[in-house]
Design an enzyme around this catalytic site. Structure first.
Site, PDB file in Angstrom:
ATOM      1  N   HIS A   1     -46.296  86.421 125.286  1.00 16.09           N
ATOM      2  CA  HIS A   1     -46.416  85.398 124.253  1.00 16.09           C
ATOM      3  C   HIS A   1     -47.571  84.452 124.589  1.00 16.09           C
ATOM      4  O   HIS A   1     -47.368  83.514 125.354  1.00 16.09           O
ATOM      5  CB  HIS A   1     -45.113  84.599 124.143  1.00 16.09           C
ATOM      6  CG  HIS A   1     -43.998  85.389 123.548  1.00 16.09           C
ATOM      7  ND1 HIS A   1     -43.763  85.426 122.192  1.00 16.09           N
ATOM      8  CD2 HIS A   1     -43.076  86.208 124.106  1.00 16.09           C
ATOM      9  CE1 HIS A   1     -42.737  86.231 121.942  1.00 16.09           C
ATOM     10  NE2 HIS A   1     -42.296  86.717 123.093  1.00 16.09           N
TER      11      HIS A   1
ATOM     12  N   CYS B   1     -45.534  90.467 120.792  1.00 16.30           N
ATOM     13  CA  CYS B   1     -44.173  90.896 121.146  1.00 16.30           C
ATOM     14  C   CYS B   1     -43.680  91.938 120.135  1.00 16.30           C
ATOM     15  O   CYS B   1     -44.221  93.026 120.066  1.00 16.30           O
ATOM     16  CB  CYS B   1     -43.261  89.674 121.255  1.00 16.30           C
ATOM     17  SG  CYS B   1     -41.695  90.021 122.074  1.00 16.30           S
TER      18      CYS B   1
ATOM     19  N   GLU C   1     -48.727  82.171 122.880  1.00 18.32           N
ATOM     20  CA  GLU C   1     -48.399  80.818 122.398  1.00 18.32           C
ATOM     21  C   GLU C   1     -47.464  80.089 123.341  1.00 18.32           C
ATOM     22  O   GLU C   1     -47.194  78.904 123.161  1.00 18.32           O
ATOM     23  CB  GLU C   1     -47.815  80.902 120.977  1.00 18.32           C
ATOM     24  CG  GLU C   1     -46.342  81.345 120.874  1.00 18.32           C
ATOM     25  CD  GLU C   1     -46.128  82.854 120.995  1.00 18.32           C
ATOM     26  OE1 GLU C   1     -47.051  83.568 121.420  1.00 18.32           O
ATOM     27  OE2 GLU C   1     -44.992  83.303 120.682  1.00 18.32           O
TER      28      GLU C   1
END
Lengths: 206, 250
Positions: free
Chosen positions: A184, A79, A186
């Site tokens: 993202h 990001c 994650e």
């Protein structure tokens, strides 16, 4: 060891646990000296471009970080961490790392159907077939996004993933030992964890 | 186009899920981690935890809940309820929350929206608006919908966007719990007046209600509680229905 750079506001906890889930032992990079221990560096980050540059400069991390990347340390920017790789941004007047030529632009659509921020799950079209970072991940898989700015590299050869939101924008890049994603991993469920695993395994490095 | 999101909302009281999934033997009663893992496995697009703790001690446990959940569930997590300061926001984000949702405190101290967005980014500041039909349109209510504020929903939505909110979670007090359908007019009015995504909440009873609020109300996501918890619909059923009706889902 995989070092995750902590530079103020940002959800590093999630990146940390996601890396752990991949079977690695992550640690948090708080200051310049910590960088030496990191064989691999991840720069997560949410928030504003100028603030990110400011806190990385103030903590003294920025110079050794850029040097390390130039020396070939595998690097992943997520990001804002991806956007900072670029030369400049429309968000604030300061420059970025300048490791990938190009700028960071703000979304702007006449059609209100495209809400800003671009928030939620969207497809990533793999631009370079056989890209090892996307190993075992289907083409056009969904990943989670939350951003109002997007990267625009000058050299199209660095592009490995693109996403349609109003227009096609670059959602994943790679240059030598540098990888960067606008989404993202994650927070992108199993596909995100797979992407991180591919990155950490290092087979994408030539 | 981003996929339309289906977001389960779980009420958490003193660290335990109340009004959670009603499934015997499958889930240990009240464990937030189990609930989160269950919905993540069902392909929920995000999760919202609403802290309804009555005590300060209860509130503190939310940070631990977030920590534990974010260690096993890798989808976005929003936390709302009782957040009144930048410190509250920071603690939850550091624990692993991706977004925080503010409602009453946003009305009482709008500066919190601005400061939160500046410090942590707009993408993590969700402003929840509870709207109730009034003579002229819809009125913002706070304190769990009990206190009318005299503020017009449309104007408030525009204002919070200007202050830096990255998303609006809009609940119709009139329709909430009725299962008679969302307040389409209110949702559409807000969606037409802001650029940020609008999450619709309150009133869903059928699959058609949900697709209508997306198509006609211009919502980017639907927030669901009891319909999912009581297993009236599974997330897969909702997404299949959306897909069959021309909406993109993950």
């Amino acid at each position: 060891m995989t070092g995750i750079v902590n530079y103020g506001a940002g959800n590093i906890h999630s990146v940390f646990t996601a890396v752990k889930t991949c079977g690695e032992e992550p640690f948090v990079i708080e200051k310049a000296a910590d960088l030496k221990k990191a064989a691999i560096v991840i720069l997560p980050g949410v928030g504003a471009f100028a603030d990110g540059m400011k806190s990385l400069t103030e903590s003294g991390i920025i110079e050794p970080l850029i040097t390390g990347i130039k020396e070939g340390k595998p690097f992943l920017g997520i990001c804002l961490g991806l956007q900072l790789l670029f030369s400049h941004s429309e968000e604030g007047s300061c420059g970025g790392f300048g490791l990938i030529k190009g700028g960071v632009k703000k979304f702007s659509f006449a059609d209100r159907a495209f809400r800003i921020p671009h928030m939620g799950w969207n497809r990533v079209k793999i631009s370079s077939p056989g890209e090892t970072l996307f190993k075992n991940i289907p083409d056009c898989e969904y990943f989670y996004f939350a951003h109002s700015y997007y990267p625009a590299p000058e050299n199209r050869r660095v592009i490995i993933g693109e996403t349609f939101y109003g227009n096609e924008f670059v959602s994943a890049v790679r240059r030598e030992n540098i990888a960067g994603v606008q989404f993202h991993p994650e927070k992108s469920g199993d596909s995100g964890i797979l992407f991180l695993k591919n990155f950490l395994e290092g087979k994408w490095l030539r | 186009m981003a996929a339309i999101r289906v977001i389960p909302c779980l009420d958490v009281k003193e660290g335990r899920v109340v009004k959670g999934v009603h499934f015997e033997n499958l889930i240990e009663a009240g464990d937030p981690v189990e609930h989160a893992a269950f919905y993540s496995g069902e392909r929920a697009d995000e999760l919202v935890f609403l802290d309804i703790s009555a005590t300060i001690e209860g509130r503190k446990t939310m940070v631990d809940v977030v920590k534990k959940v974010s260690e096993v569930v890798f989808i976005p997590l929003t936390v709302g309820g009782g957040i009144t300061s930048l410190q509250d926001i920071e603690k939850l984000l550091k624990a692993g929350a991706d977004k925080i949702s503010i409602n009453t405190s946003a009305v009482k101290t709008p500066g919190l929206i601005k400061e939160g967005a500046e410090k942590f980014g707009s993408q993590c500041i969700v402003v929840a608006i509870d709207g109730k039909q009034s003579a002229s349109g819809w009125e913002v209510c706070i304190e769990s919908g009990k206190t009318p504020t005299g503020i017009e929903v449309k104007e408030w939505a525009k204002k919070v966007e200007g202050l830096g909110a990255g998303e609006i979670l809009l609940t119709s007090i009139d329709m909430d719990g009725t299962q008679k359908g969302y307040d389409i007019q209110m949702t559409r009015t807000v969606a037409d007046n802001v650029r940020v995504p609008v999450i619709a909440s309150g009133g869903a009873g059928t699959l058609e209600h949900m697709s209508t609020i997306v198509k006609e109300g211009k919502a980017s996501a639907v927030l669901l509680a009891s319909l999912l918890h009581f297993r009236k619909y599974t997330i897969a059923e909702i997404k299949n229905y959306f897909r069959e009706h021309g909406l993109e889902v993950r």
